[in-house]
Design an enzyme around this catalytic site. Structure first.
Site, PDB file in Angstrom:
ATOM      1  N   LEU A 129       0.835  -1.202   0.000  1.00 33.96           N
ATOM      2  CA  LEU A 129       0.000   0.000   0.000  1.00 33.96           C
ATOM      3  C   LEU A 129       0.871   1.254   0.000  1.00 33.96           C
ATOM      4  O   LEU A 129       0.523   2.266  -0.607  1.00 33.96           O
ATOM      5  CB  LEU A 129      -0.901  -0.007   1.240  1.00 33.96           C
ATOM      6  CG  LEU A 129      -1.872   1.152   1.421  1.00 33.96           C
ATOM      7  CD1 LEU A 129      -2.941   1.123   0.333  1.00 33.96           C
ATOM      8  CD2 LEU A 129      -2.528   1.094   2.801  1.00 33.96           C
ATOM      9  N   ALA A 130       2.007   1.187   0.695  1.00 34.45           N
ATOM     10  CA  ALA A 130       2.950   2.311   0.758  1.00 34.45           C
ATOM     11  C   ALA A 130       4.329   1.763   1.070  1.00 34.45           C
ATOM     12  O   ALA A 130       4.468   0.699   1.670  1.00 34.45           O
ATOM     13  CB  ALA A 130       2.520   3.312   1.834  1.00 34.45           C
ATOM     14  N   SER A 131       5.340   2.518   0.649  1.00 33.51           N
ATOM     15  CA  SER A 131       6.716   2.074   0.876  1.00 33.51           C
ATOM     16  C   SER A 131       7.570   3.274   1.255  1.00 33.51           C
ATOM     17  O   SER A 131       7.511   4.311   0.599  1.00 33.51           O
ATOM     18  CB  SER A 131       7.274   1.408  -0.383  1.00 33.51           C
ATOM     19  OG  SER A 131       8.611   1.009  -0.194  1.00 33.51           O
ATOM     20  N   SER A 133      11.505   4.441   3.547  1.00 30.88           N
ATOM     21  CA  SER A 133      12.905   4.024   3.665  1.00 30.88           C
ATOM     22  C   SER A 133      13.118   2.956   4.729  1.00 30.88           C
ATOM     23  O   SER A 133      13.993   2.111   4.596  1.00 30.88           O
ATOM     24  CB  SER A 133      13.773   5.240   3.988  1.00 30.88           C
ATOM     25  OG  SER A 133      13.306   5.876   5.156  1.00 30.88           O
ATOM     26  N   ILE A 134      12.310   2.976   5.786  1.00 31.30           N
ATOM     27  CA  ILE A 134      12.494   2.036   6.891  1.00 31.30           C
ATOM     28  C   ILE A 134      11.593   0.820   6.758  1.00 31.30           C
ATOM     29  O   ILE A 134      11.985  -0.297   7.075  1.00 31.30           O
ATOM     30  CB  ILE A 134      12.208   2.734   8.247  1.00 31.30           C
ATOM     31  CG1 ILE A 134      13.147   3.925   8.447  1.00 31.30           C
ATOM     32  CG2 ILE A 134      12.334   1.761   9.403  1.00 31.30           C
ATOM     33  CD1 ILE A 134      14.593   3.555   8.612  1.00 31.30           C
ATOM     34  N   ALA A 135      10.371   1.024   6.291  1.00 33.82           N
ATOM     35  CA  ALA A 135       9.392  -0.067   6.279  1.00 33.82           C
ATOM     36  C   ALA A 135       8.441   0.102   5.104  1.00 33.82           C
ATOM     37  O   ALA A 135       8.438   1.137   4.426  1.00 33.82           O
ATOM     38  CB  ALA A 135       8.610  -0.067   7.597  1.00 33.82           C
ATOM     39  N   ASP A 287       5.439  13.683  15.070  1.00 34.90           N
ATOM     40  CA  ASP A 287       5.739  13.568  13.634  1.00 34.90           C
ATOM     41  C   ASP A 287       4.467  13.838  12.829  1.00 34.90           C
ATOM     42  O   ASP A 287       4.075  13.051  11.972  1.00 34.90           O
ATOM     43  CB  ASP A 287       6.286  12.167  13.343  1.00 34.90           C
ATOM     44  CG  ASP A 287       7.054  12.108  12.029  1.00 34.90           C
ATOM     45  OD1 ASP A 287       7.428  13.175  11.503  1.00 34.90           O
ATOM     46  OD2 ASP A 287       7.275  10.996  11.519  1.00 34.90           O
TER      47      ASP A 287
END
Length: 544
Positions: A129-131, A133-135, A287
């Site tokens: 669904l989303a990508s 840098s960490i996960a 955040d």
């Protein structure tokens, strides 16, 4: 350094020089090491001289990869260290990278959960669904309830990359701090250390799960903020499973208006959510950039924020909250002396700071702000101005306040995008005043008594015994003090006697020496013997 590290270091230096990042320091401030590096790698020229320095820095970090992208995002919040023309472009960095193979993600999840995903989930989507840098995130459904969920998994290859880049960052920061004294003001070692802690925390999804659970509990049944449910039974260090939500991204102004959203109320609720987290809960989502905030499409006339990605949170203790609230109230009352005194009282600046000079410095920086209407004054920039001024008076960096300032800037920016006429002061003032009323005065005293009442009720039956024991101990202590005092007096008497005898002995010895010169040998001998005898008596008196 290993060959791999040397190769990576060359890549970093190459990108820096190709984007002309040595321009961050003027020529007259370039130390020998950077100047030598620029000359020895003469074939690496600035390929983008037409671009502003801030844009070049952003593009360079983007080219270096995810670890450096997140580093740039963190630097964009450190406006106490960097001017706007550097910090503003860094805020545009996007933490988006190509996804890794869905089958590999599934295997990683199965290893972490200890069995096939089909045991607990159905309709698992191999396409993320989303990508980031960490996960990256995949969707599925819980078999037991048919609830739609998202599964967040840490990239399997990310830890070695992060460790290697952090190691290089630490070395580079140390070199910069030693070779360029002018750069020490930027505190490169401390900045890298702060970033390392934040990044390593994000690698442990148990932290994010715990933060989300806490934030959800704080806003149970709230109309203002919704936090998706986390399923702790399926969450661990590398995998986190949470409820899937559907919403409109808060930055999608067109979509929100098309849905009939009450933009004024939505903006005010963003401010309300922030100050509730800070002053009621002492625990805030740190955040809150647009990618982590959505709006519930249901009931647009009564809009609700949705908060995602609780990997970074901030906490404040009671003292920090009190000084923060008093600082805001004093600032908006233009009581700059009180602002200066609060900074000293809180320990944020040294106790020997000259209050008059500090007050004058704050007045010079902050008074021009009031040339604007209150609705146009930025809370975030108020904090920034105060901290920058205080830093000139040796204010230590307060990590919790840096997070607070960053979050406030996010919330304020979002609020004014949604509703440009947002009066942040009018919205926030009731929170500050109510909190101060609850902390100071009769109401605060009553609340403190209520809070401590169960403890005192538990201890009350023990009070007579404790009082009796204290009296016994006091009596014994008085007796002991009397004994010590008598011993002290006896010791002083002995010392006085010893000094007297020593003085007499010394006098007799001197007389003996004089008599020898006048040929009274027998009398001289007798006097000397008497003097030595008195010395022996004085030595004995001292030994007792």
């Amino acid at each position: 350094m290993t060959p791999t590290e040397l190769k990576r270091l060359y890549r970093i230096i190459k990108v820096q020089l190709e984007y002309g990042l040595d321009d961050l320091l003027p020529d007259h401030q370039l130390a020998k090491a950077p100047r030598w590096m620029r000359k020895s790698l003469f074939w690496l020229k600035n390929q983008h001289p037409e671009k502003p320095l801030g844009d070049r820095l952003r593009l360079a970090l983007q080219e270096l990869g995810p670890v450096w992208i997140k580093f740039g995002q963190m630097l964009s919040t450190r406006r106490d260290l960097f001017p706007p023309h550097i910090a503003d472009p860094l805020a545009l960095l996007q933490d988006q990278v190509s996804p890794f193979d869905g089958a590999l993600a599934k295997a990683q999840m199965e290893q972490a959960l200890g069995g096939p995903l089909e045991t607990w989930f159905s309709d698992f989507d191999l396409v993320p669904l989303a990508s980031a840098s960490i996960a990256q995130v995949h969707t599925a459904k819980l078999k037991t309830t048919n609830q739609e969920v998202v599964l967040k998994v840490i990239r399997p290859d990310i830890r070695p990359i992060i460790d290697a880049d952090l190691k290089l960052m630490r070395r580079m920061a140390s070199i910069v701090a030693k070779a360029m004294p002018e750069a020490r003001r930027l505190k490169p070692i401390e900045v890298v250390r702060e970033y390392e802690k934040t990044l390593l925390d994000e690698l442990d999804l148990r932290r994010e799960a715990a933060n989300a659970i806490q934030l959800r509990r704080n806003f149970t049944d709230s109309e203002e903020l919704y936090v998706p449910e986390v399923y702790p039974d399926f969450s661990n260090e590398t995998v986190m499973v949470s409820e899937r939500i559907y919403g409109i991204q808060v930055s999608d102004i067109t979509g929100l208006k098309a849905n009939g959203t009450n933009m004024k109320l939505l903006a005010e609720r963003g401010v309300s959510v922030f100050f509730t987290q800070v002053f009621r809960d002492s625990f805030f989502h740190a955040d809150m950039h647009p990618g982590n905030v959505f709006v519930n499409p249901e009931h647009p006339e009564n809009p609700q924020w949705i908060g995602l990605d609780c990997g970074i949170v901030g906490t404040l203790n009671s003292e920090d909250k009190r000084y923060l609230a008093e600082n805001f109230l004093a600032f908006f009352n233009r009581d700059y002396r009180r602002v200066a005194e609060l900074h000293v009282d809180s320990g944020w600046v040294p106790a020997d700071t000259n209050i008059d000079e500090f007050e004058f410095a704050i007045r010079i920086v902050c008074e021009p702000i009031f040339a604007k209407p209150l609705c146009e004054i930025s809370f975030g920039h108020v904090l920034l101005n105060l901290f920058n001024t205080a830093r000139r008076f040796n204010m230590e960096v307060q990590p919790q306040l840096v997070l607070l300032q960053k979050t406030l800037l996010y919330v304020e920016g979002l609020g004014r995008q949604l509703y440009p006429q947002l009066d942040l002061w009018e919205t926030a003032k009731p929170f500050l005043e109510e909190w101060m009323m609850n902390q100071v005065g009769p109401k605060a005293l009553i609340n403190a008594i209520k809070d401590r009442a169960p403890y005192w009720a538990e201890k009350l039956p023990e009070l007579p015994e404790l009082l009796y024991d204290s009296l016994k101990q006091g009596k014994a202590m008085n007796q002991r003090m009397d004994q010590l005092y008598q011993g002290y007096r006896a010791s002083k008497r002995q010392q006085a006697t010893g000094k007297f005898l020593f003085g007499v002995g010394a006098t007799l010895v001197v007389c003996s020496a004089i008599l020898v010169d006048h040929t009274y040998e027998q009398l001289s001998l007798a006097t000397a013997i008497a003097g030595v005898t008195f010395w022996l008596f004085s030595w004995r008196a001292y030994r007792r």
